[in-house]
Motif scaffolding. Structure first.
Motif, short mmCIF file in Angstrom:
data_model
loop_
_atom_site.label_atom_id
_atom_site.label_comp_id
_atom_site.label_asym_id
_atom_site.label_seq_id
_atom_site.Cartn_x
_atom_site.Cartn_y
_atom_site.Cartn_z
N PHE A 120 0.83 -1.21 0.00
CA PHE A 120 0.00 0.00 0.00
C PHE A 120 0.87 1.26 0.00
O PHE A 120 0.55 2.25 -0.66
N ILE A 165 -6.48 3.74 -3.55
CA ILE A 165 -6.63 2.39 -3.00
C ILE A 165 -7.98 2.22 -2.33
O ILE A 165 -8.35 2.98 -1.44
N CYS A 166 -8.71 1.18 -2.75
CA CYS A 166 -9.93 0.75 -2.07
C CYS A 166 -9.67 -0.59 -1.39
O CYS A 166 -8.94 -1.42 -1.93
N LEU A 167 -10.28 -0.77 -0.24
CA LEU A 167 -10.18 -2.04 0.48
C LEU A 167 -11.59 -2.55 0.75
O LEU A 167 -12.37 -1.91 1.45
N THR A 177 -5.45 3.32 3.47
CA THR A 177 -6.50 3.12 2.46
C THR A 177 -7.25 4.42 2.20
O THR A 177 -7.57 5.16 3.11
N VAL A 190 -12.75 2.71 2.05
CA VAL A 190 -13.07 1.37 2.54
C VAL A 190 -14.47 0.99 2.05
O VAL A 190 -15.41 1.78 2.12
#
Length: 241
Positions: free
Chosen positions: A88, A98-100, A118, A121
């Motif tokens: 990351f 960045i998506c989680l 992140t 989310v």
């Protein structure tokens, strides 16, 4: 190394814009309707150098535009939180959004650090009622709700995702309690209602495993409309995927 199950390029379902979706191996939940049962066990998948994922993301960056990026799904990504942290950080250096996608059910220092890195989310809340959640996933939802509270307190934007399973997660009282519990959260950017589907059933057959929701039919338009109206009573932005 990161244990990767598979990839999807130009995904439009898991987060904003066009995205590279990385499906990781291993999950702590045992959802009865899981569409990716082959990602549940920690063993399996392909051990992958994190730099390979960075190269893939950078090579597709031109297609991401202003909204797109990379999404880590699964399985359950936080299952590999320690290994994902340096990845990351590298993605952040490259300016990759960045998506989680997580069930929020695991918590430790590594998971906390991962969430801090992140950008967005995607929090999957399977059910609000503890007993119904236990029946549906085999696990408690206590940590998932604590994770939602952490995201709110730490000003981390998230989308709430809810799979609408007839007879398992479509109870009006449960949805109302969820709305009353989370409806004031400022960090929830949207609620996504995910209609129940049986697209993963063939995987159970291939794995010689019994699909536990055999006979449960997909949502009717009326069921989806009812749930959407309920969620709209508590949340600003609601959409059906």
């Amino acid at each position: 190394m990161i244990n990767v199950h598979s990839y999807e390029s130009m995904g439009t379902f898991d987060g904003p814009g066009l995205r590279l979706v990385v499906f990781l191996q291993g999950c702590n939940f045992r959802c009865l309707y899981c569409a990716n049962p082959d990602t549940i066990e920690a063993k399996g998948g392909t051990a992958t150098d994190p730099e390979e994922i960075v190269r893939m993301a950078v090579s597709q960056k031109a297609f991401f535009g202003k909204k797109g990026g990379i999404t880590f799904s699964g399985g359950e990504p936080t299952f590999q939180a320690k290994s994902l942290i340096p990845l990351f950080k590298r993605l952040k250096e490259k300016g990759i959004h960045i998506c989680l996608d997580t069930n929020g059910g695991l918590w430790n220092n590594d998971v906390e650090e991962l969430l801090e890195l992140t950008d967005l989310v995607l929090l999957d809340i399977k059910e609000f009622n503890p007993e119904h959640h236990q029946s549906l996933t085999g696990r408690s939802n206590e940590q998932t709700l604590k994770t939602a509270a952490w995201l709110e307190t730490n000003h981390k934007p998230f989308w709430l995702r809810y799979v609408l399973v007839p007879g398992y997660s479509d109870f009006e009282d449960d949805i109302r309690q969820l709305g009353e519990h989370l409806g004031t959260y400022q960090m929830i950017q949207r609620v996504e209602i995910l209609p129940y589907h049986t697209l993963g059933v063939h995987k159970y057959e291939a794995m010689n495993k019994e699909y536990m929701l055999k006979g449960v039919k997909e949502n009717t338009p009326e069921q989806i409309e009812k749930a959407e109206k309920l969620f709209r009573q508590y949340f600003r932005t609601v959409q059906v995927n």
